[in-house]
Enzyme design. Structure first.
Site, PDB file in Angstrom:
ATOM      1  N   SER A 136       0.703  -1.194  -0.234  1.00  0.00           N
ATOM      2  CA  SER A 136      -0.008  -0.170  -0.159  1.00  0.00           C
ATOM      3  C   SER A 136       0.882   1.141  -0.032  1.00  0.00           C
ATOM      4  O   SER A 136       2.031   1.275   0.562  1.00  0.00           O
ATOM      5  CB  SER A 136      -0.890  -0.155   1.447  1.00  0.00           C
ATOM      6  OG  SER A 136      -1.532  -1.156   1.270  1.00  0.00           O
ATOM      7  N   ASP A 145       1.464   3.829   9.843  1.00  0.00           N
ATOM      8  CA  ASP A 145       0.805   3.030   8.921  1.00  0.00           C
ATOM      9  C   ASP A 145      -0.499   3.351   8.575  1.00  0.00           C
ATOM     10  O   ASP A 145      -1.422   2.639   8.269  1.00  0.00           O
ATOM     11  CB  ASP A 145       1.099   1.700   8.785  1.00  0.00           C
ATOM     12  CG  ASP A 145       2.960   1.516   8.734  1.00  0.00           C
ATOM     13  OD1 ASP A 145       3.544   2.238   8.161  1.00  0.00           O
ATOM     14  OD2 ASP A 145       3.178   0.374   9.211  1.00  0.00           O
TER      15      ASP A 145
END
Ligand code: GRF
Length: 221
Positions: A136, A145
């Site tokens: 991602s 994150d």
């Protein structure tokens, strides 16, 4: 030309992929500096071999995280980046440092976030019995994150896969995904100045997906 600063702690294969893609005539971006928290990072050698200013700054014992970040990002900002790309940068950036930056910061992470923030993502995907895994790209925020997702690349998990097998196949995808994201930002297709970010003028309802080497909205988000 979008001016890109890259932060990296390790071997720098994503930096290498970004650099290669930046040489395309229509890339729209140039890497103007590479910065590391590790003196031995391979990313520094890749940058220097390409004639790009590269600096390693290790944390001094007396420095806490925000003092280190203040000094680190003072150097980063000297190259006047329009975008900061974390490509295997293994330090958590303090909220104060992020708040002082006037340009967006993005990160590439080896899992299909929000699954598996943090470390050991490949082993965790295998332990969970996932049939799909991937990488991602997201906007960096103070939460690890967890910033807004921009794009993802997926791989199928095969029976008998080890964490190293997954890491190798995910990395191959990362080398396409990260340049595709930076190219989309550089050409104005992907805009980070709004929340949610926009792609081709439409708010992103779900992360873009990678097809061949280009980003597309997901068909059924
Ligand atoms: C990549 O897998 C990236 O997703 C993660 O760290 C790794 C960096 O690899 N954040 P490299 O240094 O770019 O080869």
């Amino acid at each position: 030309m979008l001016r890109v600063a890259v932060l990296a702690s390790g071997r720098g294969s994503n930096l290498g992929a970004l650099l290669d893609a930046s040489r395309a005539e229509d890339s729209g971006y140039a890497i103007v500096g590479v910065f590391s928290d590790q003196l031995e990072a391979g990313a520094l050698d890749i940058a220097r071999a390409a004639g790009i200013p590269a600096l390693a700054l290790t944390r001094k014992k007396a420095q806490d995280r925000s003092q280190y970040d203040a000094e680190f990002f003072r150097h980063v900002c000297q190259v006047q980046p329009d975008l900061i790309v974390c490509a295997g940068y293994m330090r958590i950036i303090s909220a104060e440092a992020l708040a002082h930056l006037s340009m967006p910061t993005i990160n590439i992470h080896p899992s299909l976030l929000p699954k598996y923030p943090g470390l050991h993502t490949h082993a965790r995907a295998l332990e969970a019995g996932d049939t799909e895994h991937g990488s991602s790209v997201h906007v960096v925020t103070a939460e690890l994150d967890a910033g807004p997702l921009l794009a993802q690349a997926r791989i199928a998990v095969r029976s008998g896969d080890t964490p190293d097998d997954l890491a190798a196949r995910v990395l191959t995808q990362e080398h396409r995904l990260l340049p595709a994201c930076v190219h989309a930002i550089a050409t104005g297709r992907l805009r980070l100045s709004t929340m949610p970010p926009q792609f081709d003028g439409q708010p992103l309802a779900a992360p873009l997906s990678l097809h061949q080497n280009t980003l597309q909205p997901q068909v059924n988000p």
